[in-house]
Design a protein around this motif. Structure first.
Motif, PDB file in Angstrom:
ATOM      1  N   ALA A  57     129.217  33.865 -35.570  1.00 25.57           N
ATOM      2  CA  ALA A  57     129.112  33.855 -34.108  1.00 25.57           C
ATOM      3  C   ALA A  57     127.656  33.995 -33.673  1.00 25.57           C
ATOM      4  N   LEU A  58     126.880  34.809 -34.376  1.00 26.57           N
ATOM      5  CA  LEU A  58     125.487  35.029 -33.995  1.00 26.57           C
ATOM      6  C   LEU A  58     124.640  33.776 -34.202  1.00 26.57           C
ATOM      7  N   ALA A  59     125.081  32.904 -35.098  1.00 24.71           N
ATOM      8  CA  ALA A  59     124.348  31.666 -35.358  1.00 24.71           C
ATOM      9  C   ALA A  59     124.654  30.584 -34.325  1.00 24.71           C
ATOM     10  N   MET A  60     125.629  30.816 -33.455  1.00 28.47           N
ATOM     11  CA  MET A  60     126.005  29.818 -32.458  1.00 28.47           C
ATOM     12  C   MET A  60     125.055  29.902 -31.266  1.00 28.47           C
ATOM     13  N   PRO A  61     124.270  28.849 -30.997  1.00 23.46           N
ATOM     14  CA  PRO A  61     123.274  28.919 -29.919  1.00 23.46           C
ATOM     15  C   PRO A  61     123.876  29.071 -28.539  1.00 23.46           C
ATOM     16  N   ASP A  62     125.148  28.676 -28.362  1.00 27.71           N
ATOM     17  CA  ASP A  62     125.744  28.753 -27.026  1.00 27.71           C
ATOM     18  C   ASP A  62     126.453  30.078 -26.770  1.00 27.71           C
ATOM     19  N   VAL A  63     126.377  31.015 -27.707  1.00 23.57           N
ATOM     20  CA  VAL A  63     126.939  32.352 -27.479  1.00 23.57           C
ATOM     21  C   VAL A  63     125.896  33.197 -26.762  1.00 23.57           C
ATOM     22  N   ASP A  64     126.261  33.686 -25.574  1.00 24.67           N
ATOM     23  CA  ASP A  64     125.334  34.500 -24.778  1.00 24.67           C
ATOM     24  C   ASP A  64     125.441  35.984 -25.099  1.00 24.67           C
ATOM     25  N   ALA A  65     126.664  36.419 -25.400  1.00 25.80           N
ATOM     26  CA  ALA A  65     126.890  37.855 -25.568  1.00 25.80           C
ATOM     27  C   ALA A  65     128.063  38.089 -26.509  1.00 25.80           C
ATOM     28  N   VAL A  66     128.102  39.295 -27.065  1.00 24.68           N
ATOM     29  CA  VAL A  66     129.122  39.665 -28.049  1.00 24.68           C
ATOM     30  C   VAL A  66     129.800  40.944 -27.605  1.00 24.68           C
ATOM     31  N   ILE A  67     131.116  41.009 -27.790  1.00 21.21           N
ATOM     32  CA  ILE A  67     131.867  42.256 -27.601  1.00 21.21           C
ATOM     33  C   ILE A  67     132.404  42.677 -28.961  1.00 21.21           C
ATOM     34  N   LEU A  68     132.034  43.875 -29.392  1.00 22.99           N
ATOM     35  CA  LEU A  68     132.408  44.389 -30.710  1.00 22.99           C
ATOM     36  C   LEU A  68     133.593  45.335 -30.588  1.00 22.99           C
ATOM     37  N   CYS A  69     134.699  44.972 -31.215  1.00 23.20           N
ATOM     38  CA  CYS A  69     135.891  45.827 -31.273  1.00 23.20           C
ATOM     39  C   CYS A  69     136.256  46.062 -32.734  1.00 23.20           C
ATOM     40  N   THR A  70     135.256  46.344 -33.514  1.00 22.88           N
ATOM     41  CA  THR A  70     135.380  46.484 -34.963  1.00 22.88           C
ATOM     42  C   THR A  70     135.520  47.955 -35.341  1.00 22.88           C
ATOM     43  N   PRO A  71     135.750  48.272 -36.620  1.00 22.91           N
ATOM     44  CA  PRO A  71     135.848  49.670 -37.032  1.00 22.91           C
ATOM     45  C   PRO A  71     134.601  50.481 -36.671  1.00 22.91           C
ATOM     46  N   THR A  72     134.821  51.729 -36.332  1.00 21.94           N
ATOM     47  CA  THR A  72     133.743  52.622 -35.884  1.00 21.94           C
ATOM     48  C   THR A  72     132.523  52.577 -36.790  1.00 21.94           C
ATOM     49  N   GLN A  73     132.748  52.608 -38.091  1.00 24.18           N
ATOM     50  CA  GLN A  73     131.647  52.705 -39.049  1.00 24.18           C
ATOM     51  C   GLN A  73     130.725  51.486 -39.021  1.00 24.18           C
ATOM     52  N   MET A  74     131.157  50.392 -38.398  1.00 24.94           N
ATOM     53  CA  MET A  74     130.372  49.158 -38.344  1.00 24.94           C
ATOM     54  C   MET A  74     129.606  48.999 -37.031  1.00 24.94           C
ATOM     55  N   HIS A  75     129.909  49.814 -36.040  1.00 23.06           N
ATOM     56  CA  HIS A  75     129.414  49.580 -34.678  1.00 23.06           C
ATOM     57  C   HIS A  75     127.899  49.513 -34.589  1.00 23.06           C
ATOM     58  N   ALA A  76     127.219  50.536 -35.088  1.00 19.36           N
ATOM     59  CA  ALA A  76     125.766  50.602 -34.917  1.00 19.36           C
ATOM     60  C   ALA A  76     125.070  49.440 -35.607  1.00 19.36           C
ATOM     61  N   GLU A  77     125.420  49.189 -36.860  1.00 17.34           N
ATOM     62  CA  GLU A  77     124.786  48.102 -37.616  1.00 17.34           C
ATOM     63  C   GLU A  77     125.032  46.755 -36.945  1.00 17.34           C
ATOM     64  N   GLN A  78     126.258  46.534 -36.476  1.00 16.38           N
ATOM     65  CA  GLN A  78     126.575  45.254 -35.849  1.00 16.38           C
ATOM     66  C   GLN A  78     125.904  45.108 -34.487  1.00 16.38           C
ATOM     67  N   ALA A  79     125.806  46.186 -33.724  1.00 13.50           N
ATOM     68  CA  ALA A  79     125.124  46.128 -32.427  1.00 13.50           C
ATOM     69  C   ALA A  79     123.659  45.746 -32.621  1.00 13.50           C
ATOM     70  N   ILE A  80     123.022  46.325 -33.627  1.00 12.14           N
ATOM     71  CA  ILE A  80     121.630  45.988 -33.929  1.00 12.14           C
ATOM     72  C   ILE A  80     121.511  44.526 -34.353  1.00 12.14           C
ATOM     73  N   ALA A  81     122.466  44.050 -35.169  1.00  6.10           N
ATOM     74  CA  ALA A  81     122.440  42.649 -35.607  1.00  6.10           C
ATOM     75  C   ALA A  81     122.564  41.705 -34.412  1.00  6.10           C
ATOM     76  N   CYS A  82     123.404  42.050 -33.447  1.00  7.96           N
ATOM     77  CA  CYS A  82     123.564  41.208 -32.259  1.00  7.96           C
ATOM     78  C   CYS A  82     122.254  41.105 -31.489  1.00  7.96           C
ATOM     79  N   MET A  83     121.596  42.242 -31.289  1.00  3.15           N
ATOM     80  CA  MET A  83     120.335  42.214 -30.541  1.00  3.15           C
ATOM     81  C   MET A  83     119.229  41.520 -31.334  1.00  3.15           C
ATOM     82  N   ASP A  84     119.243  41.673 -32.648  1.00  2.15           N
ATOM     83  CA  ASP A  84     118.275  40.947 -33.481  1.00  2.15           C
ATOM     84  C   ASP A  84     118.445  39.434 -33.314  1.00  2.15           C
ATOM     85  N   ALA A  85     119.687  39.012 -33.051  1.00  7.13           N
ATOM     86  CA  ALA A  85     119.966  37.584 -32.867  1.00  7.13           C
ATOM     87  C   ALA A  85     119.759  37.137 -31.424  1.00  7.13           C
ATOM     88  N   GLY A  86     119.295  38.049 -30.563  1.00  7.09           N
ATOM     89  CA  GLY A  86     119.027  37.695 -29.166  1.00  7.09           C
ATOM     90  C   GLY A  86     120.252  37.690 -28.281  1.00  7.09           C
TER      91      GLY A  86
END
Length: 318
Positions: A57-86
């Motif tokens: 999803a992060l590689a898709m240029p037409d994705v503007d934003a992400v909503i994370l509903c993943t396991p708690t232990q993944m939240h911080a790492e994935q939130a950082i990855a989303c912002m790293d991808a703009g």
């Protein structure tokens, strides 16, 4: 606005149900651990893409934003990855399961300037917003918030009764709702205490917990949490104020005498998740900080971190 939904479980579908009511929003991608689940949910909500990896999803240029509903232990790492991808990101509660990770997300948000919002839904439920509006207007001053958060969950299952791949937590997840809400209604928390009951032999978590909080205004909060409660389930909030008492049950509100309160004029919807998602979308469009932004809720995780440290010290008692 094109959104990628990551985590197509029970709560992920609640977000998708809310998003379909917001004009100008399309679901671009659904990501889930199971390819079959991702494809099924994507088809149900009209998303053209599904997959099993956030990176897709992060590689898709037409994705503007992400909503994370993943396991708690993944939240911080994935939130950082989303912002790293703009990508702007809304991460479901809790932001993390430790204070260090929460601080790392804050650092990334400050670096990128992107919208990073945390799913503290109680800020958006019309019941709590009604009380908040009265507090802001000076009509009420909170004296005590008495809260019960009760489930009967002795197996690792989700809100739909399906097996979970991760373990839930009373402090980092469920208490976070009330700790942030109390600060939202009363101001900065200046004192906090916690006790927990026996740990489940298989799940490895405390099944009962009691928390006391005090705000800078002098207001106090008493929070009882349990996974052992075999009775009415959910979270129940009693606002004891200088000028009235209110009892909130998710999106419903009554007085202390059980008289219904009309919430029809509080917001454009009675669904707290939809209102939360509307705030996320509007904040991105307007280039502003949303209610329940990372900056607005981070102090909640400071308090939880202090409570977690207290529990660790208590476990060391002989």
């Amino acid at each position: 606005m094109r959104i990628a939904l990551v985590g197509a479980g029970a709560f992920g579908e609640k977000h998708l149900d809310g998003l379909k009511n917001i004009d100008g929003v399309d679901i671009a991608s659904v990501i889930s651990r199971s390819a079959e689940q991702a494809a099924t949910v994507a088809q149900k909500y009209g998303a053209p893409h599904s997959g099993t990896e956030l990176a897709e999803a992060l590689a898709m240029p037409d994705v503007d934003a992400v909503i994370l509903c993943t396991p708690t232990q993944m939240h911080a790492e994935q939130a950082i990855a989303c912002m790293d991808a703009g990508k702007h990101v809304q991460v479901e509660i809790p932001l993390s399961d430790n204070w260090a990770d929460a601080q790392a997300v804050v650092a990334k948000q400050k670096e990128t300037g992107l919208v990073c919002m945390v799913g503290h839904t109680r800020r958006f439920n019309p019941s709590h917003q009604y009380v908040h509006d009265k507090i802001v207007a000076g009509d009420l001053a909170l004296q005590q918030l008495d809260v019960q958060t009760y489930f009967f969950r002795r197996k690792n299952i989700n809100a739909k009764g399906q097996p979970r791949s991760w373990t839930d937590h009373l402090l980092w997840h469920h208490a976070a709702h009330t700790i942030d809400l109390f600060a939202y209604q009363s101001g900065k928390i200046v004192a906090a205490n916690v006790l927990q009951g026996p740990k489940h032999p298989e799940l490895g978590i405390a099944m009962d917990m009691s928390i006391q909080l005090k705000a800078e205004t002098g207001a106090i909060c008493t929070l009882s949490l349990s996974f052992n409660n075999d009775g009415p389930l959910g979270t129940f909030f009693r606002y004891i104020c200088d000028n009235g008492t209110y009892i909130a049950r998710y999106d419903d509100l009554v007085t202390g005498k059980e008289e219904p309160v009309d919430l029809s004029g509080v917001a454009v919807s009675s669904n707290g998740i939809e209102l939360q998602d509307r705030e996320f979308i509007v904040a991105i469009r307007e280039g502003r900080e949303p209610n329940s932004s990372l900056g607005n809720v981070i102090d909640c995780y400071r308090v939880i971190g202090e409570l977690a440290a207290s529990l660790e010290a208590q476990d060391g008692w002989s």
